[in-house]
Every structure is written in C-alpha cells, then in structure tokens.
Design an enzyme around this catalytic site. Structure first.
Site, PDB file in Angstrom:
ATOM      1  N   THR A  12       0.867  -1.188  -0.015  1.00 58.79           N
ATOM      2  CA  THR A  12      -0.013  -0.013   0.060  1.00 58.79           C
ATOM      3  C   THR A  12       0.833   1.344  -0.043  1.00 58.79           C
ATOM      4  O   THR A  12       0.716   2.272  -0.635  1.00 58.79           O
ATOM      5  CB  THR A  12      -0.844  -0.173   1.181  1.00 58.79           C
ATOM      6  OG1 THR A  12      -1.865  -1.002   1.164  1.00 58.79           O
ATOM      7  CG2 THR A  12      -1.719   1.382   1.388  1.00 58.79           C
ATOM      8  N   ASP A  55       2.256  -6.736  -4.664  1.00 58.69           N
ATOM      9  CA  ASP A  55       1.211  -6.653  -3.310  1.00 58.69           C
ATOM     10  C   ASP A  55       2.003  -7.788  -2.690  1.00 58.69           C
ATOM     11  O   ASP A  55       2.310  -8.982  -3.061  1.00 58.69           O
ATOM     12  CB  ASP A  55      -0.134  -7.138  -3.671  1.00 58.69           C
ATOM     13  CG  ASP A  55      -1.172  -7.131  -2.642  1.00 58.69           C
ATOM     14  OD1 ASP A  55      -2.123  -6.300  -2.735  1.00 58.69           O
ATOM     15  OD2 ASP A  55      -0.988  -8.080  -1.438  1.00 58.69           O
ATOM     16  N   SER A  57       0.880 -10.029  -0.766  1.00 60.83           N
ATOM     17  CA  SER A  57       0.156 -11.454  -0.664  1.00 60.83           C
ATOM     18  C   SER A  57       0.790 -12.116  -1.834  1.00 60.83           C
ATOM     19  O   SER A  57       0.370 -13.374  -2.010  1.00 60.83           O
ATOM     20  CB  SER A  57      -1.336 -11.269  -0.527  1.00 60.83           C
ATOM     21  OG  SER A  57      -1.641 -10.178  -1.421  1.00 60.83           O
ATOM     22  N   THR A  87       1.654  -4.837   4.035  1.00 59.28           N
ATOM     23  CA  THR A  87       1.353  -5.030   5.630  1.00 59.28           C
ATOM     24  C   THR A  87       1.182  -6.405   5.701  1.00 59.28           C
ATOM     25  O   THR A  87       1.289  -7.222   6.611  1.00 59.28           O
ATOM     26  CB  THR A  87       0.446  -4.146   6.419  1.00 59.28           C
ATOM     27  OG1 THR A  87      -0.599  -4.251   5.803  1.00 59.28           O
ATOM     28  CG2 THR A  87       1.052  -2.867   6.407  1.00 59.28           C
ATOM     29  N   ASP A  88       0.371  -7.101   4.499  1.00 57.92           N
ATOM     30  CA  ASP A  88      -0.332  -8.424   4.802  1.00 57.92           C
ATOM     31  C   ASP A  88       0.755  -9.623   5.087  1.00 57.92           C
ATOM     32  O   ASP A  88       0.565 -10.382   5.890  1.00 57.92           O
ATOM     33  CB  ASP A  88      -0.979  -8.813   3.533  1.00 57.92           C
ATOM     34  CG  ASP A  88      -2.208  -8.073   3.311  1.00 57.92           C
ATOM     35  OD1 ASP A  88      -2.570  -7.352   4.243  1.00 57.92           O
ATOM     36  OD2 ASP A  88      -2.910  -7.946   2.037  1.00 57.92           O
TER      37      ASP A  88
HETATM   38  N1  ASP Z   1      -2.422  -5.799   0.193  1.00 53.31           N
HETATM   39  C1  ASP Z   1      -1.313  -4.705   0.919  1.00 53.31           C
HETATM   40  C2  ASP Z   1      -0.064  -5.684   0.712  1.00 53.31           C
HETATM   41  O1  ASP Z   1       0.147  -6.153   1.863  1.00 53.31           O
HETATM   42  C3  ASP Z   1      -1.833  -4.450   2.052  1.00 53.31           C
HETATM   43  C4  ASP Z   1      -0.804  -3.231   2.579  1.00 53.31           C
HETATM   44  O2  ASP Z   1       0.213  -3.167   2.174  1.00 53.31           O
HETATM   45  O3  ASP Z   1      -1.293  -2.555   3.771  1.00 53.31           O
HETATM   46  O4  ASP Z   1       0.830  -5.531  -0.107  1.00 53.31           O
END
Ligand code: ASP
Length: 194
Positions: A12, A55, A57, A87-88
């Site tokens: 993100t 991303d 994930s 963050t994921d």
């Molecule tokens: N889907 C994003 C990721 O993990 C979420 C984030 O960065 O907060 O790449």
C-alpha cells in the site's frame, strides 16, 4: 551521517491514486517520496533501491531470497536498511530475513502503511521517518517499525487490517517505543529467541 539503504518492495505504501482507484505505481514512487517526506535526508544519507513492486500477498520465498541477497551485497556500504513492504505478509518476510541474515550486526527495519504515502491522510510519513531513525541506531536485528512501536521481526504479527496500530508481538516485549523520545528496550533486545 549514517548511510541507509531504503529498499522498495511494494504494498500500500507504494500505491498512487490512478483512475477510480489506487494502484502500485513504480514510476511515481521516488517523486512521491521526495514530495511527501522531503526532510528524510536530514536523518541520514539515504539511497533508494526499487527492488520490486508487489502486493505482499503475492510474495514467495524467491522474493525473500532476493531481499536477503540485496542486503548481503550492500551490507558493507550501508549502516542500516529500511524495507518498504506491504503489511499483509510483512511479518513473514521479517521472519524469513531474520533466519537468512546470519550474524546480522546492523538494523534491518521493515515498514509500510495502511494508507498510501501519496494520500494526505497517510500513516506512511510517520512510519518512514521512525524507521529511518531506527535504522540509524545500534539495533542488530530484523525488526518491524509501525505506528510508533518497534517489534522483533520473527515475533511480530499483523493484528488489524483497519487500524493504524496494525502490528503487535504478543509473546515478546517491544524493542522500542517512539514518542516524545525514543525509548529503546535494551533488555528486550538481549532476550534470545525461545
Ligand atoms: N495488500 C497490501 C499488501 O500487503 C496491504 C498493505 O500493504 O497494507 O501489499
């Protein structure tokens, strides 16, 4: 001044408003960084390295290897490393790196944000500034710095998809708390992983 390598991997924090939504934006990333956090260079001599834009994930072990090799090949040149990451799966990458980087004697700090750096309400600015500051300390391990807390990488977990306070390390004390002053928890740093 300490030399810090800022490695971009996506998430993100690296997104930009495009059309109707937000998307990963490799071209705009370094300009967004300069626009939103121009004073970062006051904390350290920072070099940026766009390693990949994903991303988190979608990451797998080959991305972890890529990151570990990036740090290995730049290890002697820099005093510390900041990894911008989604963050994921940030906690998984932090764990993997903590085992890959044997005898680590410099800080490797992962951070990201819940709202893109390009957005005015972003939490990225604070996370970035805190992480660069932490990367200039004597910390000798892989850690996650998020929302004013610093957690041991292989003891951390994502706890919330909606709160700025998104991470925790329920089974290990925080390594540092960032407020008016930065309180380093030296005892927690000395604790060996169980
Ligand atoms: N889907 C994003 C990721 O993990 C979420 C984030 O960065 O907060 O790449």
């Amino acid at each position: 001044m300490k030399k810090i390598l800022l490695i971009q991997t996506g998430g993100t924090i690296a997104m930009n408003a495009k059309g109707e939504g937000v998307q990963l934006d490799p071209e705009a990333w370094s300009n967004t960084l300069i626009d939103r956090v121009p004073e970062l260079q006051e904390l350290a001599e920072i070099e940026t390295y766009p390693l990949f834009f994903e991303d988190s994930s979608d990451l797998n072990a080959s991305h972890w290897e890529n990151l570990a090799r990036c740090i290995e090949s730049n290890y002697e040149t820099f005093d510390g490393f900041v990894i911008l990451h989604g963050t994921d799966t940030m906690a998984y990458t932090a764990s993997a790196l903590s085992f890959a980087l044997i005898n680590l004697a410099k800080p490797v700090i992962l951070t990201g944000s819940q709202v893109p750096l390009s957005s005015i309400r972003s939490d990225a600015r604070r996370n970035l500034i805190n992480s660069v500051e932490m990367a200039t300390t004597d910390l000798q391990e892989v850690a996650i710095c998020f929302n004013d807390h610093v957690y041991r990488g292989n003891r951390s977990t994502k706890l919330s998809i909606g709160d700025f306070d998104a991470f925790g390390s329920p089974n290990h004390p925080t390594l540092a708390e960032i407020g008016l002053t930065i309180e380093m928890n030296v005892e927690a740093m000395k604790l060996l992983p169980a």
